[in-house]
Design a protein around this motif. Structure first.
Motif, PDB file in Angstrom:
ATOM      1  N   ALA A  57      32.637  21.426  39.225  1.00 28.16           N
ATOM      2  CA  ALA A  57      32.719  22.348  40.364  1.00 28.16           C
ATOM      3  C   ALA A  57      34.173  22.323  40.837  1.00 28.16           C
ATOM      4  CB  ALA A  57      31.787  21.901  41.479  1.00 28.16           C
ATOM      5  N   SER A  58      34.744  23.509  41.040  1.00 28.33           N
ATOM      6  CA  SER A  58      36.160  23.582  41.397  1.00 28.33           C
ATOM      7  C   SER A  58      36.377  23.529  42.898  1.00 28.33           C
ATOM      8  CB  SER A  58      36.765  24.892  40.889  1.00 28.33           C
ATOM      9  OG  SER A  58      36.361  25.970  41.717  1.00 28.33           O
ATOM     10  N   GLU A  59      37.621  23.236  43.245  1.00 23.38           N
ATOM     11  CA  GLU A  59      38.048  23.421  44.621  1.00 23.38           C
ATOM     12  C   GLU A  59      38.124  24.927  44.845  1.00 23.38           C
ATOM     13  OE1 GLU A  59      41.319  21.267  46.174  1.00 23.38           O
ATOM     14  OE2 GLU A  59      41.048  19.618  44.767  1.00 23.38           O
ATOM     15  N   PRO A  60      38.023  25.381  46.096  1.00 24.17           N
ATOM     16  CA  PRO A  60      38.145  26.825  46.334  1.00 24.17           C
ATOM     17  C   PRO A  60      39.477  27.359  45.812  1.00 24.17           C
ATOM     18  CG  PRO A  60      37.321  25.724  48.289  1.00 24.17           C
ATOM     19  CD  PRO A  60      37.740  24.639  47.325  1.00 24.17           C
ATOM     20  N   LEU A  61      39.393  28.474  45.097  1.00 20.47           N
ATOM     21  CA  LEU A  61      40.576  29.120  44.548  1.00 20.47           C
ATOM     22  C   LEU A  61      40.922  30.311  45.419  1.00 20.47           C
ATOM     23  CD1 LEU A  61      39.421  29.088  40.824  1.00 20.47           C
ATOM     24  CD2 LEU A  61      40.936  27.455  41.953  1.00 20.47           C
ATOM     25  N   GLY A  62      42.208  30.481  45.702  1.00 23.70           N
ATOM     26  CA  GLY A  62      42.646  31.575  46.553  1.00 23.70           C
ATOM     27  C   GLY A  62      42.816  32.871  45.795  1.00 23.70           C
ATOM     28  N   ALA A  63      42.945  33.962  46.554  1.00 29.89           N
ATOM     29  CA  ALA A  63      43.154  35.293  45.975  1.00 29.89           C
ATOM     30  C   ALA A  63      44.444  35.286  45.163  1.00 29.89           C
ATOM     31  CB  ALA A  63      43.218  36.338  47.069  1.00 29.89           C
ATOM     32  N   ILE A  68      42.515  40.999  48.329  1.00 29.21           N
ATOM     33  CA  ILE A  68      41.702  41.667  47.320  1.00 29.21           C
ATOM     34  C   ILE A  68      40.229  41.494  47.674  1.00 29.21           C
ATOM     35  CG2 ILE A  68      41.055  41.638  44.887  1.00 29.21           C
ATOM     36  CD1 ILE A  68      43.860  40.624  44.276  1.00 29.21           C
ATOM     37  N   GLU A  69      39.480  42.565  47.449  1.00 29.26           N
ATOM     38  CA  GLU A  69      38.032  42.481  47.674  1.00 29.26           C
ATOM     39  C   GLU A  69      37.423  41.531  46.645  1.00 29.26           C
ATOM     40  OE1 GLU A  69      36.020  43.818  50.060  1.00 29.26           O
ATOM     41  OE2 GLU A  69      37.924  44.349  51.001  1.00 29.26           O
ATOM     42  N   PRO A  70      36.538  40.643  47.076  1.00 23.02           N
ATOM     43  CA  PRO A  70      35.936  39.679  46.147  1.00 23.02           C
ATOM     44  C   PRO A  70      35.270  40.338  44.946  1.00 23.02           C
ATOM     45  CG  PRO A  70      35.439  39.065  48.401  1.00 23.02           C
ATOM     46  CD  PRO A  70      36.113  40.412  48.451  1.00 23.02           C
ATOM     47  N   GLU A  71      34.609  41.458  45.155  1.00 18.83           N
ATOM     48  CA  GLU A  71      33.923  42.129  44.051  1.00 18.83           C
ATOM     49  C   GLU A  71      34.917  42.638  43.001  1.00 18.83           C
ATOM     50  OE1 GLU A  71      33.324  42.732  47.314  1.00 18.83           O
ATOM     51  OE2 GLU A  71      31.396  41.697  47.426  1.00 18.83           O
ATOM     52  N   ALA A  72      36.115  43.032  43.431  1.00 14.19           N
ATOM     53  CA  ALA A  72      37.136  43.512  42.492  1.00 14.19           C
ATOM     54  C   ALA A  72      37.567  42.393  41.552  1.00 14.19           C
ATOM     55  CB  ALA A  72      38.339  44.069  43.247  1.00 14.19           C
ATOM     56  N   VAL A  73      37.671  41.177  42.069  1.00 14.56           N
ATOM     57  CA  VAL A  73      38.031  40.034  41.225  1.00 14.56           C
ATOM     58  C   VAL A  73      36.922  39.765  40.219  1.00 14.56           C
ATOM     59  CG1 VAL A  73      38.477  37.545  41.207  1.00 14.56           C
ATOM     60  CG2 VAL A  73      39.575  39.010  42.919  1.00 14.56           C
ATOM     61  N   LEU A  74      35.676  39.830  40.663  1.00 11.13           N
ATOM     62  CA  LEU A  74      34.550  39.609  39.754  1.00 11.13           C
ATOM     63  C   LEU A  74      34.535  40.654  38.638  1.00 11.13           C
ATOM     64  CD1 LEU A  74      31.678  38.659  42.230  1.00 11.13           C
ATOM     65  CD2 LEU A  74      33.198  37.130  40.951  1.00 11.13           C
ATOM     66  N   ILE A  75      34.813  41.902  38.991  1.00 14.51           N
ATOM     67  CA  ILE A  75      34.853  42.979  37.996  1.00 14.51           C
ATOM     68  C   ILE A  75      35.975  42.717  36.994  1.00 14.51           C
ATOM     69  CG2 ILE A  75      35.376  45.433  37.671  1.00 14.51           C
ATOM     70  CD1 ILE A  75      33.834  45.885  40.355  1.00 14.51           C
ATOM     71  N   THR A 119      31.597  32.274  38.635  1.00 10.90           N
ATOM     72  CA  THR A 119      32.577  32.447  39.701  1.00 10.90           C
ATOM     73  C   THR A 119      31.887  33.198  40.828  1.00 10.90           C
ATOM     74  OG1 THR A 119      34.367  32.549  38.085  1.00 10.90           O
ATOM     75  CG2 THR A 119      34.855  33.368  40.299  1.00 10.90           C
ATOM     76  N   VAL A 120      31.987  32.652  42.033  1.00  3.58           N
ATOM     77  CA  VAL A 120      31.316  33.240  43.189  1.00  3.58           C
ATOM     78  C   VAL A 120      32.285  33.238  44.367  1.00  3.58           C
ATOM     79  CG1 VAL A 120      30.262  31.024  43.840  1.00  3.58           C
ATOM     80  CG2 VAL A 120      29.261  33.148  44.671  1.00  3.58           C
ATOM     81  N   PRO A 121      32.404  34.381  45.066  1.00  8.05           N
ATOM     82  CA  PRO A 121      33.281  34.400  46.241  1.00  8.05           C
ATOM     83  C   PRO A 121      32.650  33.610  47.385  1.00  8.05           C
ATOM     84  CG  PRO A 121      32.228  36.536  45.949  1.00  8.05           C
ATOM     85  CD  PRO A 121      31.812  35.693  44.799  1.00  8.05           C
ATOM     86  N   PRO A 127      41.937  34.153  53.939  1.00  8.37           N
ATOM     87  CA  PRO A 127      41.870  35.125  52.856  1.00  8.37           C
ATOM     88  C   PRO A 127      40.747  34.760  51.882  1.00  8.37           C
ATOM     89  CG  PRO A 127      43.715  33.643  52.500  1.00  8.37           C
ATOM     90  CD  PRO A 127      43.117  33.282  53.832  1.00  8.37           C
ATOM     91  N   ALA A 128      40.423  35.704  51.014  1.00 11.07           N
ATOM     92  CA  ALA A 128      39.311  35.528  50.080  1.00 11.07           C
ATOM     93  C   ALA A 128      39.524  34.305  49.193  1.00 11.07           C
ATOM     94  CB  ALA A 128      39.150  36.780  49.232  1.00 11.07           C
ATOM     95  N   GLN A 129      38.428  33.570  48.958  1.00 16.00           N
ATOM     96  CA  GLN A 129      38.436  32.409  48.079  1.00 16.00           C
ATOM     97  C   GLN A 129      37.196  32.445  47.196  1.00 16.00           C
ATOM     98  OE1 GLN A 129      38.704  29.213  51.051  1.00 16.00           O
ATOM     99  NE2 GLN A 129      40.697  28.724  50.161  1.00 16.00           N
TER     100      GLN A 129
END
Length: 167
Positions: A57-63, A68-75, A119-121, A127-129
């Motif tokens: 399990a990772s530490e929270p990763l920043g944008a 950036i919208e979390p869904e855009a990163v997932l896409i 990967t889950v926001p 900011p988004a993580q």
């Protein structure tokens, strides 16, 4: 070390202990270098066999840049992966990526492996993580592919139990 096979030469025990310590430290170092927060390694035999797998399990990763919208990163993650699928973890959109990696002796990787990453926001993070959960298992020519698939299914089942906790 207590699980060495019967008849293992006593003179080789110190060498085996050093090798095991070296491999464990390398595994921990790799997890830490990948922003690992928690590393899970099976250490008990199941039906006489050690399970060749790990879960990080990772530490929270920043944008990566800006807001950036979390869904855009997932896409973007799904678009760049060969085997990706949309998932949901405790009501939050996530992406699951499966990679089948070849052996790479130049990097000290002697056998192929499979890696599954979720990967889950983090909801409402500004900011988004994102959190990542990675599972890896080794595959060898003498290993039944169904066993590897079962280990992956087990990890997928574990991920269905993911729940947010707001303390």
């Amino acid at each position: 070390m207590s699980q060495l096979p019967a008849g293992f030469p006593k003179d080789d025990i110190p060498k085996a202990r050093l090798q095991l310590t070296k491999e464990l430290k390398q595994t921990v170092r790799q997890a830490r270098n990948s922003d690992g927060l928690t590393l899970y390694l099976p250490v008990e035999r199941m039906h006489g066999m050690l399970i060749p797998a790990s879960f990080v399990a990772s530490e929270p990763l920043g944008a990566p840049a800006g807001n950036i919208e979390p869904e855009a990163v997932l896409i973007d993650l799904a678009r760049d992966a060969e085997e990706a699928s949309a998932r949901e973890l405790d009501g939050t959109a996530a992406v699951r990526i499966l990679q089948k990696l070849p052996a790479d002796p130049d990097k000290g990787v002697e056998v192929p492996s499979w890696r599954v990453q979720y990967t889950v926001p983090i909801t409402h993070s500004v900011p988004a993580q994102w959190l990542t959960f990675s599972f890896s298992t080794l595959t060898t020519p003498d290993m039944d592919i169904e066993f590897t698939e079962t280990l992956v299914e087990l990890f997928d089942a574990v991920m269905t139990t993911f729940r947010w906790s707001y303390a």
